[in-house]
Design a protein around this motif. Structure first.
Motif, short mmCIF file in Angstrom:
data_model
loop_
_atom_site.label_atom_id
_atom_site.label_comp_id
_atom_site.label_asym_id
_atom_site.label_seq_id
_atom_site.Cartn_x
_atom_site.Cartn_y
_atom_site.Cartn_z
N ASP A 25 0.79 -1.21 0.00
CA ASP A 25 0.00 0.00 0.00
C ASP A 25 0.83 1.27 0.00
O ASP A 25 0.30 2.32 -0.25
CB ASP A 25 -0.98 0.01 1.17
N GLU A 94 -5.41 -0.12 2.30
CA GLU A 94 -6.69 -0.75 1.95
C GLU A 94 -7.75 -0.45 3.00
O GLU A 94 -8.91 -0.23 2.67
CB GLU A 94 -6.58 -2.28 1.82
N LYS A 95 -7.36 -0.47 4.27
CA LYS A 95 -8.32 -0.19 5.34
C LYS A 95 -8.70 1.29 5.35
O LYS A 95 -9.85 1.64 5.60
CB LYS A 95 -7.76 -0.62 6.70
N ASN A 97 -8.74 3.20 2.67
CA ASN A 97 -9.63 3.33 1.51
C ASN A 97 -11.04 2.84 1.83
O ASN A 97 -12.03 3.47 1.44
CB ASN A 97 -9.08 2.57 0.31
N SER A 98 -11.12 1.73 2.54
CA SER A 98 -12.43 1.17 2.89
C SER A 98 -13.17 2.12 3.84
O SER A 98 -14.35 2.42 3.62
CB SER A 98 -12.24 -0.20 3.55
N ALA A 99 -12.50 2.60 4.88
CA ALA A 99 -13.13 3.52 5.83
C ALA A 99 -13.56 4.82 5.15
O ALA A 99 -14.64 5.34 5.41
CB ALA A 99 -12.18 3.82 6.99
N ASN A 101 -14.24 5.16 2.05
CA ASN A 101 -15.07 4.84 0.88
C ASN A 101 -14.44 5.45 -0.39
O ASN A 101 -15.12 6.07 -1.20
CB ASN A 101 -16.52 5.30 1.07
N PRO A 103 -12.17 3.69 -2.94
CA PRO A 103 -11.41 2.56 -3.49
C PRO A 103 -10.33 3.02 -4.48
O PRO A 103 -10.56 3.93 -5.26
CB PRO A 103 -12.48 1.71 -4.18
N SER A 129 -15.98 12.63 -2.85
CA SER A 129 -15.05 11.56 -3.22
C SER A 129 -13.59 12.02 -3.19
O SER A 129 -12.75 11.43 -3.86
CB SER A 129 -15.40 11.03 -4.61
N GLY A 150 -9.40 4.08 11.83
CA GLY A 150 -10.40 3.46 10.96
C GLY A 150 -11.80 3.97 11.23
O GLY A 150 -12.71 3.71 10.44
#
Length: 178
Positions: A25, A94-95, A97-99, A101, A103, A129, A150
């Protein structure tokens, strides 16, 4: 026989190189990113980080419950943000990006963790975004308590002021409703 040994040696080197060069990452190339944001950015399009810290200190000293929107408005911030993502050193992209939103986003200067490194806490304000502004604070000088890496806060997230005995520590704001 020598040719076979050379071919085998070359194949092993290529295989070892491929195994060691897997994407992580922190090393993604720009072509793999939907967009990127520098977490060491000092830009303040929403408002002054210093004023937000002042607003938080002042509200923490007064008994009450405050929304995140109230805190940013008191600091004179533009209200063009819709969420804040909390990220501590070591949070994988990745975490994050997920938190957030978001991607495929790439984060320059995402702090790593380690026993020999200080822990940074990042408060990433996001508009739609796109990340808009980041505030960085060292462990021990967090903006709020009761938040974890997170977590995602919205404008209506609520914080309660806490006044511990003065000889122990300063007043602070603690998350009561995310």
């Amino acid at each position: 026989m020598r040719a076979l040994l050379r071919i085998t040696a070359v194949a092993l080197c290529l295989l070892a190189g491929a195994a060691c060069s897997t994407s992580n990452d922190r090393g993604e190339t720009a072509s793999q990113c939907s967009a990127s944001f520098d977490l060491e950015s000092r830009a303040e399009p929403l408002g002054s980080a210093t004023e937000l810290r002042r607003s938080i200190r002042e509200r923490a000293a007064q008994p009450g419950t405050y929304s995140l929107r109230t805190l940013t408005e008191a600091a004179g911030w533009d209200d063009q943000w819709d969420r804040v993502v909390i990220a501590a050193s070591g949070l994988p992209a990745e975490k994050l990006n997920s938190a957030a939103n978001l991607p495929g986003y790439c984060w320059s200067n995402l702090p790593e963790s380690g026993f020999d490194r200080p822990t940074d806490n990042l408060y990433i304000f996001i508009t739609g975004s796109a990340p808009t502004q980041v505030i960085r604070s060292a462990q021990g000088s967090e903006l709020f308590r009761g938040v974890r890496s997170g977590d995602v806060l919205g404008p209506e997230s609520r914080f309660q002021s806490v006044q511990p005995p003065a000889h122990l520590q300063k007043p602070y704001l603690e998350l009561t409703q995310g």
